[in-house]
Every structure is written in structure tokens, then in C-alpha cells.
Write an enzyme that holds these catalytic residues in place. Sequence first.
Site, PDB file in Angstrom:
ATOM      1  N   SER A  12      26.445  18.410  41.313  1.00 20.82           N
ATOM      2  CA  SER A  12      27.059  18.935  42.542  1.00 20.82           C
ATOM      3  C   SER A  12      26.476  20.306  42.869  1.00 20.82           C
ATOM      4  CB  SER A  12      28.580  19.024  42.356  1.00 20.82           C
ATOM      5  OG  SER A  12      28.898  19.641  41.126  1.00 20.82           O
ATOM      6  N   ASP A 106      40.953  35.024  43.293  1.00 21.13           N
ATOM      7  CA  ASP A 106      40.985  36.477  43.069  1.00 21.13           C
ATOM      8  C   ASP A 106      41.182  37.138  44.407  1.00 21.13           C
ATOM      9  OD1 ASP A 106      40.455  36.749  40.302  1.00 21.13           O
ATOM     10  OD2 ASP A 106      38.358  36.200  40.674  1.00 21.13           O
ATOM     11  N   PHE A 213      27.575  39.989  40.263  1.00 23.89           N
ATOM     12  CA  PHE A 213      28.474  38.840  40.074  1.00 23.89           C
ATOM     13  C   PHE A 213      28.978  38.774  38.633  1.00 23.89           C
ATOM     14  CE2 PHE A 213      26.220  36.294  43.589  1.00 23.89           C
ATOM     15  CZ  PHE A 213      27.065  36.850  44.532  1.00 23.89           C
TER      16      PHE A 213
HETATM   17  P1  FAD Z   1      43.914  30.297  36.090  1.00 27.96           P
HETATM   18  O1  FAD Z   1      43.530  29.042  35.418  1.00 27.96           O
HETATM   19  O2  FAD Z   1      45.283  30.391  36.670  1.00 27.96           O
HETATM   20  O3  FAD Z   1      43.703  31.479  35.029  1.00 27.96           O
HETATM   21  C1  FAD Z   1      43.720  32.835  35.423  1.00 27.96           C
HETATM   22  C2  FAD Z   1      44.100  33.729  34.236  1.00 27.96           C
HETATM   23  O4  FAD Z   1      45.487  33.557  33.947  1.00 27.96           O
HETATM   24  C3  FAD Z   1      43.361  33.406  32.935  1.00 27.96           C
HETATM   25  O5  FAD Z   1      43.145  34.606  32.254  1.00 27.96           O
HETATM   26  C4  FAD Z   1      44.352  32.518  32.186  1.00 27.96           C
HETATM   27  O6  FAD Z   1      44.177  32.579  30.773  1.00 27.96           O
HETATM   28  C5  FAD Z   1      45.682  33.134  32.609  1.00 27.96           C
HETATM   29  N1  FAD Z   1      46.788  32.167  32.635  1.00 27.96           N
HETATM   30  C6  FAD Z   1      46.777  30.922  33.137  1.00 27.96           C
HETATM   31  N2  FAD Z   1      47.990  30.342  33.017  1.00 27.96           N
HETATM   32  C7  FAD Z   1      48.783  31.254  32.429  1.00 27.96           C
HETATM   33  C8  FAD Z   1      50.146  31.271  32.039  1.00 27.96           C
HETATM   34  N3  FAD Z   1      50.955  30.214  32.251  1.00 27.96           N
HETATM   35  N4  FAD Z   1      50.644  32.395  31.471  1.00 27.96           N
HETATM   36  C9  FAD Z   1      49.844  33.479  31.254  1.00 27.96           C
HETATM   37  N5  FAD Z   1      48.543  33.520  31.612  1.00 27.96           N
HETATM   38  C10 FAD Z   1      48.025  32.429  32.181  1.00 27.96           C
HETATM   39  N6  FAD Z   1      37.584  32.206  43.398  1.00 27.96           N
HETATM   40  C11 FAD Z   1      37.922  32.235  44.717  1.00 27.96           C
HETATM   41  O7  FAD Z   1      38.603  33.158  45.163  1.00 27.96           O
HETATM   42  N7  FAD Z   1      37.484  31.234  45.563  1.00 27.96           N
HETATM   43  C12 FAD Z   1      36.747  30.182  45.125  1.00 27.96           C
HETATM   44  O8  FAD Z   1      36.385  29.301  45.906  1.00 27.96           O
HETATM   45  C13 FAD Z   1      36.402  30.132  43.734  1.00 27.96           C
HETATM   46  N8  FAD Z   1      35.712  29.088  43.226  1.00 27.96           N
HETATM   47  C14 FAD Z   1      35.477  29.020  41.863  1.00 27.96           C
HETATM   48  C15 FAD Z   1      34.854  27.874  41.332  1.00 27.96           C
HETATM   49  C16 FAD Z   1      34.617  27.767  39.965  1.00 27.96           C
HETATM   50  C17 FAD Z   1      33.950  26.508  39.428  1.00 27.96           C
HETATM   51  C18 FAD Z   1      35.006  28.833  39.089  1.00 27.96           C
HETATM   52  C19 FAD Z   1      34.724  28.732  37.615  1.00 27.96           C
HETATM   53  C20 FAD Z   1      35.632  29.941  39.611  1.00 27.96           C
HETATM   54  C21 FAD Z   1      35.890  30.057  40.983  1.00 27.96           C
HETATM   55  N9  FAD Z   1      36.563  31.149  41.538  1.00 27.96           N
HETATM   56  C22 FAD Z   1      36.857  31.184  42.885  1.00 27.96           C
HETATM   57  C23 FAD Z   1      36.973  32.289  40.691  1.00 27.96           C
HETATM   58  C24 FAD Z   1      38.416  32.111  40.179  1.00 27.96           C
HETATM   59  O9  FAD Z   1      39.298  32.067  41.260  1.00 27.96           O
HETATM   60  C25 FAD Z   1      38.725  33.316  39.296  1.00 27.96           C
HETATM   61  O10 FAD Z   1      38.007  33.225  38.089  1.00 27.96           O
HETATM   62  C26 FAD Z   1      40.197  33.568  39.039  1.00 27.96           C
HETATM   63  O11 FAD Z   1      40.327  34.865  38.443  1.00 27.96           O
HETATM   64  C27 FAD Z   1      40.875  32.588  38.114  1.00 27.96           C
HETATM   65  O12 FAD Z   1      41.053  31.375  38.693  1.00 27.96           O
HETATM   66  P2  FAD Z   1      41.521  30.114  37.779  1.00 27.96           P
HETATM   67  O13 FAD Z   1      41.755  28.997  38.702  1.00 27.96           O
HETATM   68  O14 FAD Z   1      40.597  29.910  36.669  1.00 27.96           O
HETATM   69  O15 FAD Z   1      42.915  30.709  37.239  1.00 27.96           O
END
Ligand code: FAD
Length: 288
Positions: A12, A106, A213
Site C-alpha cells: 500500500s 496528534d 519527522f
Molecule cells: P494509541 O494507540 O491510542 O496510542 C497512543 C499512546 O497512548 C501510546 O503511547 C499508547 O501506549 C498509549 N495508550 C494507548 N491506550 C492506552 C490506555 N488505555 N491507557 C494508557 N495509555 C494508553 N496521525 C495523524 O494525526 N493523522 C494520520 O493520518 C496519521 N496516520 C498514521 C498512520 C500510521 C500507519 C502511523 C503509524 C501513525 C499515524 N499517525 C497519524 C500518527 C499517530 O496519530 C500518532 O503516532 C499518535 O500519537 C498515536 O496514535 P495511535 O493511534 O497509535 O494511538
Amino acid sequence: MESQKKFTKKFSFEFFPPKTPEAVGKLQTTQEHLAKLKPDFFSVTFGAGGSTRERTFETVIDIHQKTGIDGVPHVSCIGSTTEEIKNVLNSYMEAGIHIVVALRGDLPSGAIGTGSLRYASELVEFIRKETGDYFHIEVAAYPEFHPQSSSAQKDLENFRRKVDAGADAAITQYFYNPDAYYRFMDSCEKLGIDIPIVPGVMPIVTCTQLCRFSEACGAEIPRWILKRLQDFGDDRKAIREFGIDVTTQLCDNLLSGGAPGIHFYTMNLFTPSETIWNNLNLGSIDRK
Ligand code: FAD
């Protein structure tokens, strides 16, 4: 790593929604080129808090209609209400979009307001509650661990929460050390996580962009790569050639090691990803 070998390999490309008419034109050219490679999907990022909601939607639909390849929106929950997220999901369902990347997101630094859902696991749970099994849900994984996680083990457990909530597959943050991925996969296996976890790969285009980045997302640039990039100075051609060489080898290592595909962070450029694809002869790969 063994458990990943049973999955069909998926390829992808990721884009960001263009802002200006010129950038829209550039992305059209990129998507036309990359569509010829017949990837499994094209994904489009989403500005947390909804800042790109319309542009992400328009880009996904345009790709879907023009290339005939699945357009996949990223949907993030931070800074959005559940009502807003529900509307976003409904509009994608109406447009026949079947895959989403579910993220926490974020917020731009300094922004406040976290929205109704705190973590991506809660978003996955919400999507399943609202739309059942309609969507194939991808989530993010971090072989070098998320920068805000309190420990590696906690981050792994939080990753499992997303899988338990109903994620079908994951895409990783980019990395240049394949051992980080292999170790991560072994830990996932021990936790009973059994979904495809596709490595995300960032082709190297410029040193400054890569450093910026990586600083923001916590991805490590190995010292030997950084030193060599710094030596190239302003020689963009040399940087690109070196970057393509390094990234081709990384992908080759990952695919031979059993990774279930590659997700390319394209930065809306086609040449680096297309060159890596051709170097690896991915057009002829057996995806089963
Ligand atoms: P989560 O999985 O919610 O994790 C975030 C943090 O919270 C981690 O440190 C985790 O350990 C912690 N955590 C999770 N659950 C709990 C809980 N229940 N209690 C305590 N702590 C917890 N960002 C954008 O803004 N737009 C995008 O389109 C985008 N696309 C992305 C695509 C990919 C493939 C990747 C890898 C990242 C992308 N990001 C994007 C970045 C991403 O949004 C950031 O890395 C963000 O900080 C975390 O998102 P996440 O979905 O991994 O969060």
C-alpha cells in the site's frame, strides 16, 4: 515472526491530502504512476481534530473513482466528538469505502481539547459498535515504541487493546532497523496477537525532512545513516540514490524475513517508492 508468514502479502501507499491546486495536480500524477503497480490500497492521512476532514474525504473518493484501487481514509479521534466521527464514518459508508486506518492522532502543539475518545482502542471499539463488521480496520503499531508510552511492555499491552477491540491488521511507524520489527513481532506473538502487522517504510528524500519527522514521531535514524546523509550535504541526487539503496535493502530483508507486505510513506512522490518497488521486483511477487 513465524505467525506472520501465513498472511497474504499486502502492498500500500500513503498520501497526505493536497492543499493547493498545484499539489492536487502533483498527487494525480503520483497516483496514476503508482496505480500501475496494482497495490492493495492507497491511504490518505487525516489532520487530527478534523483540520483536513473535507480534503481527506475528497482525496480518498477521487483515488477510489479514478484508479479503481481501494481508497482508505485515516480517521483519528483526538479533538473530535463521537458525533463528528459518526458522520465521517457514515459518509465513507455511503461512498462505498470499506477500509479505514483508525488512529488517536496528534493535535498540533498547543492545541487543547482531546475529544470524547482518548485512545485508538476506544475508536476501534466505537467503530465496531456503530458499524459492526462493515469496515476492515487497520491500526498503528510501533516497533520502536510510541514516544509517549510509559514503557515498552505497556505500549505492547496497549497495542493488544486495539487488536482486542476489533482491529483486523496493523501498519507500523517507519524504522530503519529491522531487528526492532522482528523483536516487536516476537513480543506480539507472546501476547497472542495474531493479525498481519505490515512494516511502514519511509523512502529517504532529504536529510532535513527525515530528521524533522523522526524527531516528531520518535523513529530512530541509525547513526551510520545520519552520518552518511550529512556527508552528502546539498547533493540531493546522492541522497536519493543512497536512500533508495538503504530502503530497498530494508524491504528485501523484511519481506524475506516473513513480513506480510510493505506500506510506503510516499510523501506524495512516486519516484522513490516506484524505484524501490522495481528494484524488489514486487510486480512478480507471489502475494499468497
Ligand atoms: P494509541 O494507540 O491510542 O496510542 C497512543 C499512546 O497512548 C501510546 O503511547 C499508547 O501506549 C498509549 N495508550 C494507548 N491506550 C492506552 C490506555 N488505555 N491507557 C494508557 N495509555 C494508553 N496521525 C495523524 O494525526 N493523522 C494520520 O493520518 C496519521 N496516520 C498514521 C498512520 C500510521 C500507519 C502511523 C503509524 C501513525 C499515524 N499517525 C497519524 C500518527 C499517530 O496519530 C500518532 O503516532 C499518535 O500519537 C498515536 O496514535 P495511535 O493511534 O497509535 O494511538
